[in-house]
Design a protein around this motif. Structure first.
Motif, PDB file in Angstrom:
ATOM      1  N   HIS A 188     -25.698  43.212  34.985  1.00 33.18           N
ATOM      2  CA  HIS A 188     -24.675  43.712  34.058  1.00 33.18           C
ATOM      3  C   HIS A 188     -24.181  45.079  34.512  1.00 33.18           C
ATOM      4  CE1 HIS A 188     -25.260  40.348  31.546  1.00 33.18           C
ATOM      5  NE2 HIS A 188     -26.348  40.748  30.924  1.00 33.18           N
ATOM      6  N   GLU A 213     -21.825  44.428  37.405  1.00 35.51           N
ATOM      7  CA  GLU A 213     -20.544  43.892  36.937  1.00 35.51           C
ATOM      8  C   GLU A 213     -19.671  45.006  36.349  1.00 35.51           C
ATOM      9  OE1 GLU A 213     -22.131  40.987  34.348  1.00 35.51           O
ATOM     10  OE2 GLU A 213     -22.522  39.536  35.963  1.00 35.51           O
ATOM     11  N   LYS A 214     -20.276  45.898  35.582  1.00 34.82           N
ATOM     12  CA  LYS A 214     -19.509  47.032  35.041  1.00 34.82           C
ATOM     13  C   LYS A 214     -19.058  47.953  36.175  1.00 34.82           C
ATOM     14  CE  LYS A 214     -20.940  47.392  30.246  1.00 34.82           C
ATOM     15  NZ  LYS A 214     -19.609  46.934  29.789  1.00 34.82           N
ATOM     16  N   TYR A 215     -19.895  48.068  37.185  1.00 33.69           N
ATOM     17  CA  TYR A 215     -19.557  48.897  38.339  1.00 33.69           C
ATOM     18  C   TYR A 215     -18.354  48.311  39.079  1.00 33.69           C
ATOM     19  CZ  TYR A 215     -20.378  51.357  42.817  1.00 33.69           C
ATOM     20  OH  TYR A 215     -20.273  52.125  43.950  1.00 33.69           O
ATOM     21  N   ASP A 238     -16.015  46.530  37.772  1.00 34.53           N
ATOM     22  CA  ASP A 238     -14.858  46.823  36.920  1.00 34.53           C
ATOM     23  C   ASP A 238     -14.414  48.278  37.105  1.00 34.53           C
ATOM     24  OD1 ASP A 238     -13.064  46.398  34.506  1.00 34.53           O
ATOM     25  OD2 ASP A 238     -14.386  47.988  33.755  1.00 34.53           O
ATOM     26  N   LEU A 249     -24.984  47.782  28.479  1.00 37.86           N
ATOM     27  CA  LEU A 249     -24.556  47.162  29.739  1.00 37.86           C
ATOM     28  C   LEU A 249     -23.938  45.783  29.498  1.00 37.86           C
ATOM     29  CD1 LEU A 249     -27.597  48.104  32.018  1.00 37.86           C
ATOM     30  CD2 LEU A 249     -25.285  49.027  32.157  1.00 37.86           C
ATOM     31  N   LYS A 267     -19.026  43.949  26.200  1.00 32.28           N
ATOM     32  CA  LYS A 267     -17.745  43.732  26.878  1.00 32.28           C
ATOM     33  C   LYS A 267     -16.775  44.882  26.627  1.00 32.28           C
ATOM     34  CE  LYS A 267     -18.866  39.553  28.266  1.00 32.28           C
ATOM     35  NZ  LYS A 267     -19.119  39.272  29.709  1.00 32.28           N
ATOM     36  N   LYS A 292     -17.012  50.755  28.782  1.00 35.21           N
ATOM     37  CA  LYS A 292     -16.843  51.023  30.204  1.00 35.21           C
ATOM     38  C   LYS A 292     -18.044  51.831  30.705  1.00 35.21           C
ATOM     39  CE  LYS A 292     -11.787  50.896  30.246  1.00 35.21           C
ATOM     40  NZ  LYS A 292     -11.658  50.287  28.927  1.00 35.21           N
ATOM     41  N   LEU A 293     -18.389  51.637  31.965  1.00 35.35           N
ATOM     42  CA  LEU A 293     -19.571  52.266  32.537  1.00 35.35           C
ATOM     43  C   LEU A 293     -19.539  53.784  32.398  1.00 35.35           C
ATOM     44  CD1 LEU A 293     -22.224  52.070  34.078  1.00 35.35           C
ATOM     45  CD2 LEU A 293     -20.918  51.878  36.202  1.00 35.35           C
TER      46      LEU A 293
END
Length: 770
Positions: A572, A575-577, A579, A725, A728, A731-732
């Motif tokens: 997770h 995936e945020k990274y 994005d 994490l 949705k 943001k990171l």
């Protein structure tokens, strides 16, 4: 019954050692076979700073009133340590060393009942879930005896929630103090028995027997045992000794105590500690156990409160409880009553009358709790019953004859084994290959040989993490007919996965670091399907190599190479990274090629690089949100916090960057090769020779000092971070500071400090119920 006791014992603390010995003596007297679990915590809880307004005020006050007085140094003595070791060896029977949760879970097969306590094993200031017996499978077999919180409240909400959950599973609950019983009752909704500290269960005669004490006193002295360092307290002590005409005998706690007149110069172990109390004319102490032994031997004493009334770390509650119980509250120094206390004879008859029924009910509680444990536990032979940890290696799925085990992505973003209990035939094949559910087969790094290595080919160095040792060994072995299992980054899947190669032209695929979990399940299945005569070399993390060694046990021509590993973060996070990279640099995060160690920029100063062939992203580790989260270690897989291979290994060779000052001038990378077996050493030497270079012998201390050799504790806010994490909506960059920069470590101007605090105070965490 075979009993396992979980308590503190390893601190060079008199009360800790004596309560542990007393507990074993009591249980042996009852006819049981007790052993003390030989567990030493590597560290205690990690939590987030408290951003509440009261805590903010306290921090500001501390900043304004901070003094430059040096912290007191603890007194250390090798002879004193030997005296502690001798006492423990004489009075306590230990289990085999248990370093991790896996070792502790294996005790389920060896003991009937588990007891937690006594001492402050449940202190929220030294929180460790293992002391709450989180490794015991059957809750009914968990008994708490005199476990102390050492505090009246739990300030950290994450720790409070954890403790509440862990306590709820105990078959029997008791505490050492009223305040602890009240706190536990509030957390669990259960009635909690108050019982005596184990040292108080033995009378003076029994302690004289244990510590070989003679009956005669040869001198008159005032004994001092102070865990605090208040000048006011010491002034009162010296005045009391002078008024009573007694010489001081001081058991040193701090280095400065050794400079005081009357400091005991002979080594004082637990046995000598008890003798000093037995033979004292008068006692001055701020220690719970100092007061306990004063009561046991009927020694008049002055008690001191070590902590201020408003100190959030106060442990005064246990002292207050003991004094109140025995009618000794008036012996507590209050600033001006030292003379009155010294001139008053304590009413030990009343104290004995108060303690006698407590001893009886405490022993009854223990006997009753032990007698009501159902020993008829059904043993289930599968991985879920055997171990609570999983590293996602897939070995269990590879050997399962009914395909009852599948590898799936967990809710926290880790590839994990999932068992279908209906399909399980309990053949136990999965338990035999699980690296966490079996006995460790480790070799210690301190006994290994270590070498530095640097491939002379600049192209190899450019594409390798450090000095190219892994590439060089793999190339040599492929040329000798080996098949190589190694990790590659799959840009189409945006995942790391292990592949099996046998062609030198494919080696580039497995070069470089991947700071994410690799799918090992497919390759281990392929390895198990190979002919036993096939020459294999397996590269992976220590847990993956441990599982491969078990799955391929009995194979002759296999070389195991593990890599220095700190842990694998949640997918997770990755995936945020992705994005984050897409939004900030335009790189297509669905097909980007990720380079976690970008050598064209630097070797020592780590850079991360991503490209989709058109656009690119490059950032240093200190500014990169992924690496900041990775390095602080707050979102690793749960098994990473209980790694069994930090300083040990089941591999033939361990490879990593050669950190430390030895090669600080090197700009392109040097590998560290730790060889645990002769097969590993030969492979390392042959790879160096084949590449036209030399593997230079280096001291193993460089590995032990500059690589991570101990686990870090799992943070108590772990579940909350996992929700962040997984969310949705978040943001990171919106929460990376919260989890990577402790407030006290921030170097900010006053305005920046206030802005940061406001940001944290107003921050909204995800709802744990969603």
């Amino acid at each position: 019954m075979k009993l396992a006791v979980m308590t503190w014992y390893h601190y060079r603390n008199y009360g800790t050692a004596l309560q542990a010995a007393a507990m074993q003596a009591v249980l042996r007297d009852m006819g049981h076979d007790p052993q003390l679990i030989q567990y030493r915590p590597c560290g205690y809880f990690r939590t987030l700073p408290d951003y509440s307004i009261p805590e903010f005020r306290r921090r500001i006050h501390n900043k304004l009133t901070r003094t430059s007085e040096p912290e007191l140094r603890r007194f250390k003595s090798e002879l004193r340590d030997r005296a502690f070791d001798a006492f423990l060896e004489k009075n306590i029977k230990f289990t085999e060393p248990c370093r991790t949760l896996s070792d502790l879970e294996l005790l389920n097969d060896k003991f009937d009942v588990f007891i937690s306590g006594s001492d402050q094993v449940w202190s929220p200031l030294a929180y460790d879930p293992h002391y709450y017996l989180n490794f015991v499978r059957d809750n009914a077999k968990k008994i708490a005896y005199a476990s102390s919180m050492g505090a009246k409240e739990i300030r950290d909400r994450y720790i409070k929630a954890d403790i509440s959950r862990l306590l709820d599973g105990f078959g029997a609950l008791s505490a050492r103090e009223d305040s602890g019983a009240k706190l536990i009752s509030e957390l669990t909704g259960r009635q909690v028995k108050v019982v005596a500290d184990p040292t108080l269960l033995l009378d003076a005669a029994r302690w004289e027997e244990i510590c070989c004490i003679g009956k005669d006193r040869t001198e008159r002295y005032l004994l001092v045992y102070m865990l605090g360092s208040s000048d006011e307290h010491w002034a009162a002590i010296e005045k009391t000794a002078s008024d009573m005409g007694l010489a001081l005998r001081i058991i040193p706690v701090f280095e400065q105590d050794t400079k005081r007149s009357g400091c005991v110069t002979e080594p004082v172990g637990p046995e000598e500690f008890v003798k000093l109390f037995r033979n004292a004319e008068y006692v001055c102490t701020d220690s719970f156990h100092g007061m306990a032994f004063s009561l046991i031997f009927h020694r008049n004493f002055t008690a001191f409160a070590r902590f201020g009334k408003n100190d959030p770390k106060s442990q005064n509650s246990r002292v207050e409880h003991l004094l109140g119980l025995t009618g000794m509250s008036d012996r507590l120094f209050s600033g001006s009553n030292a003379v009155e206390i010294a001139e008053t004879t304590a009413d030990f008859e009343y104290a004995d009358t108060a303690l006698s029924p407590l001893r009886v009910t405490s022993l009854e509680y223990l006997r009753y709790s032990l007698s009501h444990v159902n020993l008829q536990e059904k043993r289930v032979a599968n991985i879920k019953a055997r171990s609570s940890l999983c590293c996602g290696c897939g070995a269990c799925a590879a050997v399962c004859p009914t395909s009852a085990i599948k590898m799936e992505m967990s809710g926290n973003g880790f590839l994990t084994a999932k068992l279908d209990g209906k399909m399980c035939v309990e053949c136990s094949k999965c338990t035999k290959v699980c690296p966490f559910g079996t006995e460790a087969m480790n070799r210690a790094a301190k006994d290994a040989q270590m070498y530095s290595f640097k491939n002379p080919d600049s192209n190899v160095l450019l594409n390798s993490t450090s000095g190219g040792a892994a590439y060089s060994i793999a190339r040599l072995l492929i040329r000798r007919g080996y098949k190589i299992a190694g990790c590659m980054f799959n840009a189409e899947k945006q995942r790391a996965e292990h592949i099996l190669i046998s062609d030198e032209s494919e080696l580039y695929k497995i070069q470089g670091s991947k700071y994410i979990q690799s799918d090992f399940s497919d390759v281990i299945k392929k390895l198990c399907a190979e002919d036993k005569g096939t020459a294999l070399a397996v590269f992976g993390t220590p847990c993956q190599i441990a599982s491969a060694r078990r799955a391929l046990q009995g194979w002759d021509n296999v070389l195991f190479i593990d890599l220095v590993c700190h842990g694998v973060p949640s997918y997770h996070l990755y995936e945020k990274y992705g994005d984050f990279i897409h939004r900030t640099s335009g790189v297509d995060n669905k097909r980007m090629q990720m380079v976690f160690r970008y050598k064209p920029k630097s070797w020592r100063d780590i850079y991360l690089y991503a490209s989709d062939g058109e656009r690119s992203y490059c950032c240093s580790k200190k500014d990169d949100p992924f690496f900041r989260m990775f390095e602080v270690g707050n979102c690793y897989m749960e098994s990473c916090y209980e790694c069994r291979w930090r300083s040990d290994s089941e591999a033939d060779i361990r490879l990593g960057d050669y950190w430390g000052p030895r090669f600080e001038e090197d700009k392109t990378g040097v590998s560290m090769m730790v060889c645990f077996t002769e097969n590993g050493r030969r492979a390392a030497m042959d790879a160096a020779f084949a590449g036209g270079t030399i593997a230079e012998n280096q001291p193993i201390e460089d590995y032990l000092k500059y690589q991570q050799s101990n686990n870090i504790p799992k943070p108590v806010f772990y579940d909350t971070l996992m929700l962040e994490l997984k969310s949705k909506d978040k943001k990171l960059e919106s929460f990376v500071d919260r989890y990577t920069v402790p407030l006290e470590n921030r170097s900010l101007s006053s305005s920046e400090y206030l802005k940061y605090v406001f940001k944290m105070v107003t921050y909204k965490e995800p709802n744990n119920d969603t």
